[in-house]
Scaffold this active site. Sequence first.
Site, PDB file in Angstrom:
ATOM      1  N   CYS A  84      -5.578   2.079  -7.056  1.00  0.00           N
ATOM      2  CA  CYS A  84      -5.759   3.264  -6.218  1.00  0.00           C
ATOM      3  C   CYS A  84      -6.166   4.497  -6.999  1.00  0.00           C
ATOM      4  CB  CYS A  84      -4.462   3.560  -5.457  1.00  0.00           C
ATOM      5  SG  CYS A  84      -3.059   3.955  -6.537  1.00  0.00           S
ATOM      6  N   GLU A 131      -3.903  -2.844   0.542  1.00  0.00           N
ATOM      7  CA  GLU A 131      -3.068  -1.633   0.487  1.00  0.00           C
ATOM      8  C   GLU A 131      -3.672  -0.647  -0.495  1.00  0.00           C
ATOM      9  OE1 GLU A 131       0.022   0.785  -1.645  1.00  0.00           O
ATOM     10  OE2 GLU A 131      -1.126  -0.911  -2.428  1.00  0.00           O
ATOM     11  N   ARG A 175       6.315   8.484   1.097  1.00  0.00           N
ATOM     12  CA  ARG A 175       5.269   7.719   0.397  1.00  0.00           C
ATOM     13  C   ARG A 175       4.320   7.131   1.445  1.00  0.00           C
ATOM     14  NH1 ARG A 175       5.596   5.751  -4.792  1.00  0.00           N
ATOM     15  NH2 ARG A 175       4.016   4.217  -5.395  1.00  0.00           N
TER      16      ARG A 175
END
Length: 354
Positions: A84, A131, A175
């Site tokens: 990410c 994700e 989060r």
Amino acid sequence: MSDVSYPPFNFIDLFAGIGGIRTAFDGIGGTCVMTSEWDSYAKTTYTTNFPSDEGADHIFNGDITAIHETRVPDHDLLLGGFPCQPFSIAGVSKKNALGRAHGFQDPTQGTLFFDIKRIIDEKRPAAFLLENVKNLKSHDRGRTFQVIKDSLEKDLGYHVQTRVVNGIHWTPQNRERILIVGFREPTAFDFEAMKVPAQGPKVESILHRKGEAELPHDEGRFFNPRTGAVNPKYTLTDRLWAYLQTYAQKHKAAGNGFGFGLVRPGMTTRTLSARYYKDGSEILVEQRGKNPRRLTPRECARLMGFDDSFVIPVSDTRAYKQFGNSVVVPAMSAVAEHMAPHIGAALASDEPAA
């Protein structure tokens, strides 16, 4: 985890980290047939906690870019928490400051999504779950996310839904992560119908306390179970605490939101990051009559939703990085349970008629 049983299925765990997503899908009857994780320290933690993988029925691959898609085992579900940093707010800011490319212009991490794409294209699993950080959706004015979505829908022909899920419903941590679910065939899956708890626990639920049972695999590393006292090495030095206070005051005066995050037992925390090992500034636990302290690695594990059976075989620095890069496990378990009946239905439709 519910008591409902679902048909067994096989899955692969890409960019696996320490196995947070995998844990959730193990819990609904899945069998992991391949893991890919390039970081050797994360591999140590992963293999320590999933020792049953050692055998002929499981493949552990370090570098997904080095394995041809035809060598990937057949699987029903692909899991991938692809890197990410090119898309996160912190990652983009750092790369801009260094004059480096980010997103799909990043010559290394940014292109790893295409390794997922080529494997899906070759193996055609019934479903996938990807994700990433919430900022993926807005990166480069939405163009990065559109490339990903078009790749999955138009190029590969999957039926894709996305949802931003906040771990604060399951753990005391704010989060937010974007989850991308795709099914090869049309299904009744509705991501927005997934139920989440109205309110999660507070910080007190993860903190070490007097009388807490000592974990044999921690061996007194983090706190004294008799007194409840946390190892003093986690308390900030006078110099570091003074620096963080000065830093926060400077940015407050400039109208910026930067600064440390001081928490008490009845509160929730900011997002735990992979840089937590540096100064712990985003989550500091208030201590009466003393400087605040960092969370211990065991408390970080709890903050991410790992239960106390999870072994931490690496140094504190490595552990902080690993938990900061991981996922909120109970949030992933909720997603897994929501996907489970649809995975089962997809597999049933694949079976030849009698």
